[in-house]
Design an enzyme around this catalytic site. Structure first.
Site, PDB file in Angstrom:
ATOM      1  N   HIS A   1     -48.988  -9.475 -48.834  1.00  0.00           N
ATOM      2  CA  HIS A   1     -49.233  -9.597 -50.277  1.00  0.00           C
ATOM      3  C   HIS A   1     -48.088  -9.043 -51.117  1.00  0.00           C
ATOM      4  O   HIS A   1     -48.237  -8.823 -52.311  1.00  0.00           O
ATOM      5  CB  HIS A   1     -50.546  -8.896 -50.652  1.00  0.00           C
ATOM      6  CG  HIS A   1     -51.766  -9.632 -50.181  1.00  0.00           C
ATOM      7  ND1 HIS A   1     -53.034  -9.100 -50.236  1.00  0.00           N
ATOM      8  CD2 HIS A   1     -51.913 -10.866 -49.641  1.00  0.00           C
ATOM      9  CE1 HIS A   1     -53.910  -9.981 -49.748  1.00  0.00           C
ATOM     10  NE2 HIS A   1     -53.250 -11.051 -49.366  1.00  0.00           N
TER      11      HIS A   1
ATOM     12  N   ASN B   1     -64.307   0.868 -40.677  1.00  0.00           N
ATOM     13  CA  ASN B   1     -64.615   0.870 -42.113  1.00  0.00           C
ATOM     14  C   ASN B   1     -65.834   1.768 -42.338  1.00  0.00           C
ATOM     15  O   ASN B   1     -66.821   1.630 -41.616  1.00  0.00           O
ATOM     16  CB  ASN B   1     -64.931  -0.577 -42.559  1.00  0.00           C
ATOM     17  CG  ASN B   1     -64.870  -0.741 -44.069  1.00  0.00           C
ATOM     18  OD1 ASN B   1     -65.387   0.076 -44.819  1.00  0.00           O
ATOM     19  ND2 ASN B   1     -64.228  -1.801 -44.511  1.00  0.00           N
TER      20      ASN B   1
ATOM     21  N   CYS C   1     -36.266 -12.551 -58.478  1.00  0.00           N
ATOM     22  CA  CYS C   1     -35.875 -13.268 -59.684  1.00  0.00           C
ATOM     23  C   CYS C   1     -36.707 -14.533 -59.849  1.00  0.00           C
ATOM     24  O   CYS C   1     -37.328 -15.026 -58.916  1.00  0.00           O
ATOM     25  CB  CYS C   1     -34.387 -13.559 -59.684  1.00  0.00           C
ATOM     26  SG  CYS C   1     -33.867 -14.737 -58.471  1.00  0.00           S
TER      27      CYS C   1
ATOM     28  N   ALA D   1     -60.775   5.642 -41.918  1.00  0.00           N
ATOM     29  CA  ALA D   1     -59.668   5.327 -41.000  1.00  0.00           C
ATOM     30  C   ALA D   1     -58.913   6.575 -40.567  1.00  0.00           C
ATOM     31  O   ALA D   1     -58.531   6.709 -39.404  1.00  0.00           O
ATOM     32  CB  ALA D   1     -58.713   4.344 -41.684  1.00  0.00           C
TER      33      ALA D   1
ATOM     34  N   ASP E   1     -48.341  -0.923 -51.115  1.00  0.00           N
ATOM     35  CA  ASP E   1     -47.669   0.387 -51.087  1.00  0.00           C
ATOM     36  C   ASP E   1     -46.708   0.419 -49.886  1.00  0.00           C
ATOM     37  O   ASP E   1     -46.637  -0.534 -49.116  1.00  0.00           O
ATOM     38  CB  ASP E   1     -48.704   1.527 -51.032  1.00  0.00           C
ATOM     39  CG  ASP E   1     -49.551   1.505 -49.759  1.00  0.00           C
ATOM     40  OD1 ASP E   1     -48.988   1.380 -48.660  1.00  0.00           O
ATOM     41  OD2 ASP E   1     -50.798   1.627 -49.858  1.00  0.00           O
TER      42      ASP E   1
HETATM   43  N1  APR Z   1     -61.051   4.195 -44.385  1.00  0.00           N
HETATM   44  C1  APR Z   1     -61.298   2.895 -44.069  1.00  0.00           C
HETATM   45  N2  APR Z   1     -61.825   2.018 -44.926  1.00  0.00           N
HETATM   46  C2  APR Z   1     -62.118   2.460 -46.167  1.00  0.00           C
HETATM   47  C3  APR Z   1     -61.881   3.787 -46.569  1.00  0.00           C
HETATM   48  C4  APR Z   1     -61.325   4.677 -45.603  1.00  0.00           C
HETATM   49  N3  APR Z   1     -61.072   5.954 -45.899  1.00  0.00           N
HETATM   50  N4  APR Z   1     -62.277   3.914 -47.869  1.00  0.00           N
HETATM   51  C5  APR Z   1     -62.725   2.696 -48.247  1.00  0.00           C
HETATM   52  N5  APR Z   1     -62.630   1.818 -47.237  1.00  0.00           N
HETATM   53  C6  APR Z   1     -62.984   0.388 -47.201  1.00  0.00           C
HETATM   54  C7  APR Z   1     -64.076  -0.036 -48.152  1.00  0.00           C
HETATM   55  O1  APR Z   1     -65.373   0.153 -47.531  1.00  0.00           O
HETATM   56  C8  APR Z   1     -63.747  -1.505 -48.362  1.00  0.00           C
HETATM   57  O2  APR Z   1     -64.372  -2.317 -47.374  1.00  0.00           O
HETATM   58  O3  APR Z   1     -61.836  -0.314 -47.637  1.00  0.00           O
HETATM   59  C9  APR Z   1     -62.239  -1.574 -48.163  1.00  0.00           C
HETATM   60  C10 APR Z   1     -61.446  -1.831 -49.410  1.00  0.00           C
HETATM   61  O4  APR Z   1     -61.719  -3.126 -49.853  1.00  0.00           O
HETATM   62  P1  APR Z   1     -60.965  -3.762 -51.114  1.00  0.00           P
HETATM   63  O5  APR Z   1     -60.934  -2.775 -52.230  1.00  0.00           O
HETATM   64  O6  APR Z   1     -61.583  -5.082 -51.381  1.00  0.00           O
HETATM   65  O7  APR Z   1     -59.457  -3.918 -50.583  1.00  0.00           O
HETATM   66  P2  APR Z   1     -58.815  -5.062 -49.682  1.00  0.00           P
HETATM   67  O8  APR Z   1     -59.805  -5.614 -48.722  1.00  0.00           O
HETATM   68  O9  APR Z   1     -57.548  -4.513 -49.139  1.00  0.00           O
HETATM   69  O10 APR Z   1     -58.474  -6.172 -50.764  1.00  0.00           O
HETATM   70  C11 APR Z   1     -57.830  -7.345 -50.339  1.00  0.00           C
HETATM   71  O11 APR Z   1     -57.630  -8.171 -52.572  1.00  0.00           O
HETATM   72  O12 APR Z   1     -57.363  -7.341 -54.681  1.00  0.00           O
HETATM   73  C12 APR Z   1     -56.745  -8.076 -53.681  1.00  0.00           C
HETATM   74  O13 APR Z   1     -54.500  -8.416 -53.134  1.00  0.00           O
HETATM   75  C13 APR Z   1     -55.478  -7.415 -53.232  1.00  0.00           C
HETATM   76  O14 APR Z   1     -54.698  -6.916 -51.000  1.00  0.00           O
HETATM   77  C14 APR Z   1     -55.833  -6.900 -51.856  1.00  0.00           C
HETATM   78  C15 APR Z   1     -56.903  -7.864 -51.398  1.00  0.00           C
END
Ligand code: APR
Length: 238
Positions: A119, A211, A127, A228, A104
């Site tokens: 990412h 987290n 392209c 966060a 985003d």
């Molecule tokens: N504040 C902080 N952390 C939070 C909040 C919040 N309000 N809400 C949820 N989380 C935490 C969750 O506890 C979890 O550990 O955010 C984390 C989200 O984890 P994922 O869904 O696995 O996302 P991410 O780690 O960014 O994924 C990594 O995986 O799917 C691929 O390319 C995609 O960039 C992504 C990568």
């Protein structure tokens, strides 16, 4: 380890690297990937986020990212993005280097002057010929959206599973030279980003995790088990 500002020990010589994940944008209303109700619960990763999936059904993949891009119009940066932008403004890009796994544009819209989107970015497409022209893009991509530079077919400017994230040399260089590393809102299961805290640790950096799910965090890391958007505005990190 509980957060402790004294032990964090930020000085005028300190240099911070911040890694954000989907959790940072959760309070803006963008679904994470792996939490309950997350994106990967409703979509098969191999169908929409791999080069093979794109070859098999480009329309499905393009439409998946069109929907993600459309979602951005209805969301705004939250206090987490704003706090990080203010911190970067205070310290400058050299001492506060921001890496995001998010595609985003909320860090940018919050005012962060430097954001390494490892990412990729929803608001860019590129392209498919080997010149790799990258263009800014809003709206709906179709199979007929052609590169304005070379007229070839385009794909989302997203790093799919099996592909190498952007700017890895620069990231490793920053990790090797940082004194403080903060990872926020990431489940730390997707590499190479999941390995950044260990690289920073082996460079002698102090480590902080923010987290609401504190499980699996090494006991040597400072840990703040909060959202966060609630934790960051209240913290004095520098
Ligand atoms: N504040 C902080 N952390 C939070 C909040 C919040 N309000 N809400 C949820 N989380 C935490 C969750 O506890 C979890 O550990 O955010 C984390 C989200 O984890 P994922 O869904 O696995 O996302 P991410 O780690 O960014 O994924 C990594 O995986 O799917 C691929 O390319 C995609 O960039 C992504 C990568």
């Amino acid at each position: 380890m509980n957060w402790n500002e004294q032990e964090w020990h930020w000085t005028n010589e300190s240099r911070m690297v911040i890694l954000t994940g989907a959790g940072v944008s959760a309070e803006s209303g963008i679904a994470t990937f792996r939490d309950s109700g997350g994106l990967w619960e409703n979509h098969r990763v191999q169908d929409v986020a791999t080069p093979e999936g794109f070859i098999q059904d480009p329309n499905l993949v393009i439409e998946f990212y069109n929907q993600r891009r459309a979602e951005l119009a209805g969301v705004n940066p939250n206090p987490a993005h704003l706090s990080l932008a203010a911190l970067q403004k205070k310290l400058g890009e050299e001492r506060c280097f921001l890496i995001t796994q998010n595609i985003d544009d909320l860090h940018q819209r919050a005012g962060s002057s430097q954001v390494l989107a490892m990412h990729g970015e929803l608001k860019k497409i590129r392209c498919l010929n080997n010149k790799n022209h990258v263009i800014d893009f809003e709206g709906k991509q179709t199979r007929d959206t052609l590169c304005p530079e070379c007229s070839s077919l385009m794909r989302p400017h997203i790093v799919w599973f099996g592909e190498t994230p952007f700017e890895m040399d620069l990231i490793f260089e920053r990790l090797r030279n940082c004194t403080h590393f903060i990872y926020i809102g990431t489940s730390s299961v997707v590499y190479p980003a999941a390995g950044f805290r260990d690289i920073a640790r082996s460079s002698g950096a102090k480590i902080l995790c923010i987290n609401p799910d504190g499980s699996g965090v090494p006991s040597s890391d400072f840990l703040i088990v909060e959202k966060a958007g609630e934790a960051l505005p209240a913290l004095k990190l520098a």
